[in-house]
Motif scaffolding. Structure first.
Motif, mmCIF file in Angstrom:
data_model
loop_
_atom_site.group_PDB
_atom_site.id
_atom_site.type_symbol
_atom_site.label_atom_id
_atom_site.label_comp_id
_atom_site.label_asym_id
_atom_site.label_seq_id
_atom_site.Cartn_x
_atom_site.Cartn_y
_atom_site.Cartn_z
ATOM 1 N N GLY A 15 12.087 40.193 -25.201
ATOM 2 C CA GLY A 15 11.305 39.962 -26.413
ATOM 3 C C GLY A 15 10.313 41.083 -26.605
ATOM 4 N N GLU A 16 9.536 40.990 -27.643
ATOM 5 C CA GLU A 16 8.576 42.023 -28.002
ATOM 6 C C GLU A 16 7.638 42.361 -26.839
ATOM 7 O OE1 GLU A 16 7.507 44.516 -29.589
ATOM 8 O OE2 GLU A 16 6.476 43.843 -31.383
ATOM 9 N N GLY A 17 7.691 43.617 -26.398
ATOM 10 C CA GLY A 17 6.749 44.091 -25.396
ATOM 11 C C GLY A 17 7.031 43.691 -23.968
ATOM 12 N N THR A 18 8.033 42.856 -23.694
ATOM 13 C CA THR A 18 8.266 42.377 -22.339
ATOM 14 C C THR A 18 9.091 43.369 -21.538
ATOM 15 O OG1 THR A 18 10.306 41.197 -22.898
ATOM 16 C CG2 THR A 18 8.225 40.010 -23.168
ATOM 17 N N SER A 19 8.950 43.305 -20.211
ATOM 18 C CA SER A 19 9.684 44.208 -19.335
ATOM 19 C C SER A 19 10.905 43.544 -18.706
ATOM 20 C CB SER A 19 8.755 44.725 -18.224
ATOM 21 O OG SER A 19 8.242 43.651 -17.468
ATOM 22 N N GLY A 20 11.265 42.337 -19.155
ATOM 23 C CA GLY A 20 12.454 41.667 -18.642
ATOM 24 C C GLY A 20 13.725 42.404 -19.030
ATOM 25 N N LEU A 21 14.743 42.307 -18.170
ATOM 26 C CA LEU A 21 16.014 42.988 -18.402
ATOM 27 C C LEU A 21 17.130 41.968 -18.536
ATOM 28 C CD1 LEU A 21 15.800 45.875 -15.759
ATOM 29 C CD2 LEU A 21 15.094 45.927 -18.151
ATOM 30 N N PHE A 22 17.928 42.098 -19.593
ATOM 31 C CA PHE A 22 19.124 41.283 -19.791
ATOM 32 C C PHE A 22 20.282 42.271 -19.924
ATOM 33 C CE2 PHE A 22 15.554 38.796 -21.087
ATOM 34 C CZ PHE A 22 15.848 37.500 -20.688
ATOM 35 N N VAL A 23 21.096 42.354 -18.892
ATOM 36 C CA VAL A 23 22.075 43.425 -18.763
ATOM 37 C C VAL A 23 23.478 42.891 -19.022
ATOM 38 C CG1 VAL A 23 23.030 45.198 -17.235
ATOM 39 C CG2 VAL A 23 20.594 44.601 -17.108
ATOM 40 N N ARG A 24 24.118 43.461 -20.025
ATOM 41 C CA ARG A 24 25.513 43.150 -20.357
ATOM 42 C C ARG A 24 25.767 41.644 -20.400
ATOM 43 N NH1 ARG A 24 29.387 47.914 -17.684
ATOM 44 N NH2 ARG A 24 28.603 49.568 -19.044
ATOM 45 N N GLY A 25 24.905 40.933 -21.111
ATOM 46 C CA GLY A 25 25.119 39.511 -21.318
ATOM 47 C C GLY A 25 24.625 38.619 -20.221
ATOM 48 N N GLY A 26 24.029 39.169 -19.167
ATOM 49 C CA GLY A 26 23.533 38.356 -18.068
ATOM 50 C C GLY A 26 22.095 37.934 -18.289
ATOM 51 N N SER A 27 21.675 36.879 -17.589
ATOM 52 C CA SER A 27 20.303 36.396 -17.700
ATOM 53 C C SER A 27 19.386 37.201 -16.789
ATOM 54 C CB SER A 27 20.237 34.905 -17.348
ATOM 55 O OG SER A 27 20.745 34.683 -16.044
ATOM 56 N N ALA A 28 18.069 37.002 -16.952
ATOM 57 C CA ALA A 28 17.092 37.821 -16.233
ATOM 58 C C ALA A 28 17.160 37.603 -14.727
ATOM 59 C CB ALA A 28 15.691 37.523 -16.756
ATOM 60 N N ASP A 29 17.496 36.381 -14.273
ATOM 61 C CA ASP A 29 17.522 36.125 -12.834
ATOM 62 C C ASP A 29 18.781 36.667 -12.167
ATOM 63 O OD1 ASP A 29 18.977 34.029 -14.254
ATOM 64 O OD2 ASP A 29 19.227 33.098 -12.293
ATOM 65 N N GLN A 30 19.701 37.240 -12.942
ATOM 66 C CA GLN A 30 20.925 37.788 -12.371
ATOM 67 C C GLN A 30 20.804 39.278 -12.059
ATOM 68 O OE1 GLN A 30 23.962 36.670 -15.200
ATOM 69 N NE2 GLN A 30 24.022 34.556 -14.493
ATOM 70 N N ASN A 31 19.564 39.799 -12.055
ATOM 71 C CA ASN A 31 19.315 41.184 -11.692
ATOM 72 C C ASN A 31 18.772 41.254 -10.267
ATOM 73 O OD1 ASN A 31 19.875 42.065 -14.425
ATOM 74 N ND2 ASN A 31 17.836 41.317 -14.962
ATOM 75 N N LEU A 32 19.376 42.085 -9.443
ATOM 76 C CA LEU A 32 18.888 42.335 -8.090
ATOM 77 C C LEU A 32 17.889 43.486 -8.160
ATOM 78 C CD1 LEU A 32 19.190 41.783 -4.992
ATOM 79 C CD2 LEU A 32 20.868 43.641 -4.977
ATOM 80 N N VAL A 33 16.615 43.190 -7.912
ATOM 81 C CA VAL A 33 15.559 44.201 -7.975
ATOM 82 C C VAL A 33 15.098 44.497 -6.555
ATOM 83 C CG1 VAL A 33 13.310 44.804 -8.924
ATOM 84 C CG2 VAL A 33 14.868 43.346 -10.234
ATOM 85 N N LEU A 34 15.239 45.752 -6.131
ATOM 86 C CA LEU A 34 14.912 46.165 -4.771
ATOM 87 C C LEU A 34 13.813 47.212 -4.781
ATOM 88 C CD1 LEU A 34 18.531 46.582 -3.346
ATOM 89 C CD2 LEU A 34 16.990 44.651 -2.963
ATOM 90 N N LEU A 35 12.886 47.094 -3.852
ATOM 91 C CA LEU A 35 11.848 48.091 -3.629
ATOM 92 C C LEU A 35 11.985 48.576 -2.196
ATOM 93 C CD1 LEU A 35 9.284 49.543 -4.699
ATOM 94 C CD2 LEU A 35 7.965 47.658 -3.724
ATOM 95 N N ASP A 36 12.545 49.777 -2.025
ATOM 96 C CA ASP A 36 12.823 50.308 -0.674
ATOM 97 C C ASP A 36 13.565 49.286 0.178
ATOM 98 O OD1 ASP A 36 11.799 52.772 -1.211
ATOM 99 O OD2 ASP A 36 9.984 52.560 -0.005
ATOM 100 N N ASN A 37 14.610 48.697 -0.403
ATOM 101 C CA ASN A 37 15.509 47.739 0.258
ATOM 102 C C ASN A 37 14.934 46.339 0.406
ATOM 103 O OD1 ASN A 37 17.744 49.362 0.502
ATOM 104 N ND2 ASN A 37 17.310 49.988 2.605
ATOM 105 N N ALA A 38 13.735 46.080 -0.083
ATOM 106 C CA ALA A 38 13.167 44.722 -0.051
ATOM 107 C C ALA A 38 13.311 44.086 -1.422
ATOM 108 C CB ALA A 38 11.698 44.759 0.358
ATOM 109 N N LEU A 39 13.673 42.802 -1.451
ATOM 110 C CA LEU A 39 13.936 42.115 -2.703
ATOM 111 C C LEU A 39 12.632 41.731 -3.395
ATOM 112 C CD1 LEU A 39 16.817 39.582 -3.079
ATOM 113 C CD2 LEU A 39 14.741 39.345 -4.413
ATOM 114 N N VAL A 40 12.557 41.995 -4.691
ATOM 115 C CA VAL A 40 11.408 41.626 -5.511
ATOM 116 C C VAL A 40 11.835 40.462 -6.395
ATOM 117 C CG1 VAL A 40 9.683 42.399 -7.177
ATOM 118 C CG2 VAL A 40 10.625 44.024 -5.510
#
Length: 771
Positions: free
Chosen positions: A154-179
């Motif tokens: 939505g407006e101004g948000t940093s959420g990612l919806f990739v190729r039809g997937g929902s936001a919780d279906q993104n694996l976000v890693l910071l130096d191999n640790a899950l965020v």
């Protein structure tokens, strides 16, 4: 940059082959992932890995090495190879002369053409910092939203919806640790401080076998290692936040550290305003809000074969409200992350990374009114151990293998309440535990100069209590080079997701709960196939790609109407399951070198979901197919960066997308207003809803402009002016209905739809420095 691949092959002086290995670093001591080490006369070369290491097999004899990395000066070195040899290269940063590289990325366009990977976006922070930013706060996740196939929430948000997937279906890693929650301020900003980040890789398809646990994408964030030569302070003072980073050597040349902090100061102004108006009867206090985060990283070289790394992150959002009537409300949430990694080199062709990591996300909400208090909270904590092996037996094969084990603790609901007199005192705590494991192996095989293949297999399993699940995840990718400027690619991936985000909102919120697969809650499953073509145009200055994808999933999770989501020990009964499918076409034109750089991306896409009647419900949308709210038919982004001179960079980005989908009532019934009537008729109108997400908001479009003006004799400071939403487009954030009444009688005559817009034109000025 790899150059001269079409040159005639030179004759080696010696038929024997030797291994040339080593590292490529910048002048500050930082590793340079993706740096090229090439021998143009032999039409061979390689790229450095994430630690700046490279391995190259060459025939004995005299060769000319060319070492390059975008944003750094090229090194050419003559070499007489008579034995296995190890070399270290140090590249100086490019100057600011006109015509030099403006945008520094992780890989060159030629390397992107030659890899088997599809749907991969490489982004460096140096690139993101040039772009206009909301409130002047550089955000790498918002920059990823400018890439094709990636939608915002939505407006101004940093959420990612990739190729039809929902936001919780993104694996976000910071130096191999899950965020688990990568957002600040309810999604308006990400948790990643741009001063501490080195690079970001986004995988939309063709997922490498070492990644798993999510269905839609992988966002792999790497932190900077710190300057190995000098003590340096960098930072910035902006409209809503300030940043400060300090870095330097540890036992000069052996290691380095970096510590970075950031904090907003909304609360300073709101507290001052509240204090100035304290005691006024008609004044309502403004809530306090701020967020902060801290990053730390250190590395040390123990010897020629061993190096250790430590990464730490702490971030919190704090929201509070107090009234003169004795009511207090406090809400805070955030992530805590730590990793310890050991890299051991067995030989120039074999090395191992072993990582121990802990990830913790939690939120806490408390209310107090006089003597009565009420609290609600949730958290998820992971302890992870993983080992990754990389082996290069020949120039044609690159083997990767590894193992991972994660112990999950799900605090899905914590409730407590008490009164000062002791009459009320109770609590409830619902916890689950889960164990997740994976084994993987892959091989990247260069069958010929034209054909490159990559195959991988990932074996995964999950156990929670007596319930256990498992699956095999095959991965496959292929690239065929028609010539030096044209290649065709295809890939396939199957993914399992064993943890689920419990939310009844279209966008992720801090109060959303992570929940394990257990009992009747089966893991989500997704498959994706994609194919495309890549073309180098204009003497290699432009890369044009076109990708087509189709993705389908099973056991997609949603919740039945009226579901009780908080502190519910029987939450399994609230789930319903369905299927999803998405398909689309992404076109992308990119330019990385010269005074003018940037990209144009266009996506034409469809996303669908279906939930049949089950568990005593009518399903969702009466079992009919529907589009999720983040389905956007058209998505166009244009990004332009222009170096006007050595001091001034001009930037602009334009976004156009189809409007969000939502559900609005077609009408209302039961509106009764009978003056003087004693009949018990409920006068409240009852809305009549059509199919889910059948209404589309107006198209979204926005132009952002920016100017970066470098100051100081060494050009190590700058003033960055950003203008968000330059032509003041009133984009729809959401729509609500307002009752329309007759002024004379006060009777309800109808309802009018009202649009709420979030951000008008917003200019911001940020001062950045490096000393």
């Amino acid at each position: 940059m790899l150059i001269g691949w079409g040159a005639q092959r030179a004759v080696a002086q010696d038929a024997s082959r030797f291994t040339l290995s080593g590292t490529v670093r910048g002048a500050r001591g930082e590793a340079l992932p993706g740096a090229s080490v090439a021998v143009p006369q032999l039409s061979t070369g390689t790229a450095a890995d994430s630690l700046g290491r490279f391995t190259l097999s060459l025939p004995g004899g005299r060769h000319q090495l060319v070492v390059t990395s975008i944003g750094y000066q090229q090194i050419t070195r003559d070499l007489n190879l008579t034995r296995n040899q190890r070399l270290s290269f140090v590249l100086e940063e490019s100057g600011n002369e006109l015509g030099e590289v403006v945008v520094q990325g992780a890989v060159t366009l030629e390397e992107k053409l030659k890899t088997t990977q599809m749907g991969v976006e490489h982004l460096s922070v140096r690139e993101a910092k040039l772009l206009p930013a909301l409130f002047g706060e550089v955000d790498i996740l918002k920059t990823l939203q400018l890439k094709p196939g990636v939608q915002s929430g939505g407006e101004g948000t940093s959420g990612l919806f990739v190729r039809g997937g929902s936001a919780d279906q993104n694996l976000v890693l910071l130096d191999n640790a899950l965020v688990y929650n990568p957002n600040h301020l309810f999604g308006l900003f990400s948790v990643f401080n741009s001063d501490a980040v080195q690079s970001v890789d986004l995988y939309k398809s063709g997922f490498p076998a070492q990644f798993g646990g999510r269905l839609s994408s992988v966002v792999d964030v790497k932190l900077r290692e710190g300057d190995r030569q000098h003590y340096v302070a960098t930072g910035g003072i902006g409209l809503i936040s300030s940043r400060l980073t300090y870095e330097g050597p540890i036992n000069k040349g052996k290691g380095s550290f970096i510590v970075s902090g950031r904090r907003t100061y909304f609360d300073i102004f709101t507290r001052a305003l509240n204090k100035a108006n304290e005691g006024k009867e008609d004044y309502s206090p403004i809530p306090d809000y701020y967020f902060y985060d801290m990053n730390a990283k250190a590395n040390y070289t123990l010897g020629d074969k061993d190096q250790v790394f430590f990464t730490g992150y702490l971030g919190r959002d704090v929201f509070g409200f107090s009234s003169t009537g004795g009511f207090n409300f406090n809400f805070n949430w955030g992530n805590t992350i730590g990793t310890l990694r050991w890299n051991h080199v067995f030989s120039p062709r074999l090395f191992v990374n072993t990582t121990l990591a802990v990830s913790d996300y939690q939120y806490s909400l408390t209310n107090r009114l006089d003597q009565f208090s009420f609290g609600l909270g949730s958290n998820i904590r992971d302890y992870t151990a993983r080992t990754d092996v990389e082996y290069t037996p020949t120039d044609k094969h690159l083997f990767k293998a590894g193992a991972l084990f994660t112990q999950h603790r799900f605090g899905v609901g914590r409730l407590d309440a008490n009164s000062g007199d002791g009459r009320v005192n109770f609590g409830s705590d619902v916890n689950y535990y889960g164990a997740e494991g994976a084994l993987y192996a892959s091989d990247n095989y260069k069958a010929s100069d034209k054909l490159q293949l990559e195959g991988g297999l990932r074996l995964t399993g999950f156990r929670s209590g007596s319930d256990q699940y498992g699956g095999i995840e095959p991965r496959a990718a292929a690239r065929y080079a028609l010539n030096d400027r044209t290649s065709f690619k295809a890939n396939y991936a199957l993914m399992y997701q064993y943890v689920h985000l419990v939310t009844n909102s279209g966008a992720t919120l801090p109060t959303d709960i992570w929940y394990p697969s257990r009992l009747s809650v089966k893991p989500q499953r997704s498959q994706q196939v994609s194919t495309g073509a890549s073309f180098l145009l204009g003497d290699g200055k432009y890369l044009l790609t076109n990708e087509v994808y189709y993705k389908w999933g099973q056991n997609q999770v949603d919740f039945k109407d009226g579901a009780q989501l908080f502190v519910n020990p029987e939450l399994d009964a609230e789930f319903i399951f369905g299927k999803s499918w998405a398909y689309g076409n992404e076109i992308y034109l990119e330019k990385k070198t010269g005074r003018t750089t940037g990209w144009i991306g266009y996506t034409l896409a469809w996303s669908w979901r279906n939930f049949q009647p089950q568990r005593g419900t009518t399903g969702i949308n009466n079992g009919e197919d529907f589009h999720p709210g983040y389905d956007r038919r058209h998505n166009l982004t244009v990004v332009v960066l222009h170096q006007l001179n050595a001091r001034i960079n001009l930037t602009a980005s334009f976004v156009y997308t189809s409007g969000n989908l939502t559900t609005l009532p077609l009408g209302r019934f039961g509106v009764q207003d009978i003056p003087g009537s004693s009949v018990g008729i409920d006068p409240r109108p009852v809305p009549i809803y059509p199919n889910r997400n059948s209404y589309q908001l107006i198209p979204y479009h926005r132009l952002d402009l920016g100017v970066v003006y470098k100051i100081g004799a060494r050009l190590n400071q700058d003033l960055t002016l950003s203008i968000y939403n330059a032509y003041n487009r009133r984009n729809a954030y959401f729509v609500f209905f307002e009752t329309v009444r007759d002024k004379a009688s006060g009777r309800t005559t109808g309802f009018a739809a009202k649009q709420v817009s979030l951000f008008p034109v917003i200019p911001s000025l940020t001062y950045n420095f490096r000393f």
